[in-house]
Design an enzyme around this catalytic site. Structure first.
Site, PDB file in Angstrom:
ATOM      1  N   LYS A  56       0.996  -1.176  -0.176  1.00 23.25           N
ATOM      2  CA  LYS A  56       0.198  -0.665   0.004  1.00 23.25           C
ATOM      3  C   LYS A  56       1.032   1.944  -0.156  1.00 23.25           C
ATOM      4  O   LYS A  56       0.491   2.171  -0.668  1.00 23.25           O
ATOM      5  CB  LYS A  56      -0.855   0.103   1.297  1.00 23.25           C
ATOM      6  CG  LYS A  56      -1.798  -0.835   0.919  1.00 23.25           C
ATOM      7  CD  LYS A  56      -3.471  -0.986   0.481  1.00 23.25           C
ATOM      8  CE  LYS A  56      -4.063  -1.644   0.561  1.00 23.25           C
ATOM      9  NZ  LYS A  56      -5.564  -0.854  -0.796  1.00 23.25           N
ATOM     10  N   SER A 305       1.933  -9.859  -0.778  1.00 25.35           N
ATOM     11  CA  SER A 305       1.557  -8.294  -0.369  1.00 25.35           C
ATOM     12  C   SER A 305       1.428  -7.649   1.001  1.00 25.35           C
ATOM     13  O   SER A 305       1.538  -6.363   1.195  1.00 25.35           O
ATOM     14  CB  SER A 305      -0.165  -8.137  -1.098  1.00 25.35           C
ATOM     15  OG  SER A 305      -0.912  -8.675  -0.688  1.00 25.35           O
TER      16      SER A 305
END
Length: 417
Positions: A56, A305
């Protein structure tokens, strides 16, 4: 004529230049033990190594660096219960930009405090992310703050797309990219970047089976959406208006993985690849575990991720996997009550090479004779065949073993041997 895409390969390239020096260029490393597990040649992109342990940061930095001077002075606002919140808060503080994060009232305290620790003002509002998003928009309008959406924003999507740029620069011969899908920002950005570099590459998105939002959006079906999932980072009920057209056009397939597969993938990352992956971060590996034949012999790029997983949850997952593999087994033994019984059981288990973890016994079950006793014993074994051998040895000794679920084996007050 179709509408132009929200981002282009040029936007991703520009984002790559913008985030240099602010975001780690994470390694893409071979994963030989995961490869053995699945039959594919796996390379893992370690986005869990970022400062806030998720990809992110890429989109957050690109968005923050794209703001005008007036927007920077006024500040930004984001809606998130997890990684997006921490990424925006962390880099906003680095850039001297005031940040407000709206989080649901149900957000775990540790995530709230982690976000506050980054210097952000935290507003707790609503039971769900939808309600938090409405409040974030209201505050943004009232205070003239720039809203940083977690996925439906061109700058966010372009920033996330730099993952694929780096992966294909490091391994241009990848056959497949398997990427987690929530709102679609990561998948859309990487699809744009990957198709520009390798038009023939296969792109697979992965959703949690409890949140098949993209599958519903793509095929028009009405699968149920919702429920407690280990992959809360991709537990999105509404897909992005900007991400959906890109994914529809560029991504070959979306697959859904159930909770057991996600657990297996989290455990495999920890025990075989020696890295932390949260549920959403392990979704790509879960897809390979679901359909190993589809990827066998192919060179597959996975994106770990995010690595923000509670250590207690990780411990529970690893314990459950030991149970599934037959390496932790509980037996309920029923026999007559006599002196030295526990010693006999312990000696027999020791002779069979079992490591005793927990023992409890009871004389109060009504299905046991008045002079009888039940003993619940939990042992660590070498695997399922070893467990069966232990069970047979217990039976030969007249102890009438019956397998029970390990987490049900010991009652409160049980004693460890």
């Amino acid at each position: 004529m179709s509408e132009p895409a929200a981002i282009t390969p040029h936007d991703v390239e520009a984002a790559a230049g913008r985030i240099v020096g602010h975001v780690l260029r994470t390694p893409l490393v071979p994963a030989p033990r995961l490869s053995e597990l699945t039959g594919a040649e796996i390379l893992v992109k370690h986005e869990n190594m970022q400062a806030t342990a998720s990809f992110k940061e890429r989109g957050a930095v690109n968005k923050l660096k794209s703001l005008g001077e007036g927007e920077r002075r006024s500040g930004v606002i984001a809606m998130s219960a997890g990684n997006h919140a921490q990424a925006v808060a962390y880099h906003a503080r680095r850039f001297g930009i005031p940040a407000t994060i709206v989080m649901p009232e149900t957000t775990p305290l540790v995530k709230v405090e982690n976000t506050r620790a980054q210097g952000a003002r935290v507003v707790l509002h609503g039971e769900t992310l939808y309600e938090s998003a409405e409040e974030a928009r209201a505050i943004a309008a009232a205070e003239r703050l720039a809203l940083i959406h977690p996925y439906d924003d061109p700058a966010i999507m372009a920033g996330q797309g730099t993952v694929a740029l780096e992966m294909l620069a490091d391994a241009p011969d990848l056959d497949v990219l398997v990427i987690p899908v929530g709102g679609g920002g990561l998948m859309a950005g990487n699809a744009v970047a990957a198709r520009a570099m390798r038009p023939d590459i296969e792109l697979v998105g992965v959703e949690a089976a409890l949140y098949p939002s993209f599958l519903n959006a793509l095929d028009g079906k009405d699968r149920p959406v919702g429920g407690p999932t280990l992959a809360e980072g991709i537990a999105v009920k509404t897909v992005g208006a900007l991400t959906l057209p890109i994914i529809r056009r560029l991504v070959g397939d979306i697959v859904a993985v159930d909770e057991a597969l996600i657990e297996r993938a989290v455990n495999a990352y920890a025990s075989l690849h020696h890295t932390l992956a949260e549920g959403a971060g392990a979704a790509g590996l879960a897809a390979l575990l679901k359909e190993p034949g589809r990827y066998a012999g192919r060179k597959v790029g996975l994106v770990a991720s995010g690595g923000n997983i509670d250590t207690r949850l990780l411990a529970a997952i690893m314990l459950r996997e030991l149970e599934r593999d037959g390496r932790i087994v509980s037996f309920r033994l029923t026999t007559s009550d006599r002196p030295g019984l526990l010693g006999k059981v312990a000696g027999l288990l020791g002779a069979e090479g079992a490591n005793i973890l927990e023992v409890s016994h009871s004389r109060l079950f009504l299905d046991v004779p008045a002079k009888g006793v039940t003993i619940d014993v939990t042992v660590e074994t070498r695997g399922e065949s070893h467990s069966r051998a232990i069970e047979e040895a217990l039976a030969r000794s007249g102890l009438a073993p019956r397998r029970i679920q390990p987490h049900d084996a010991a009652e409160p007050g049980s004693a460890a041997l």
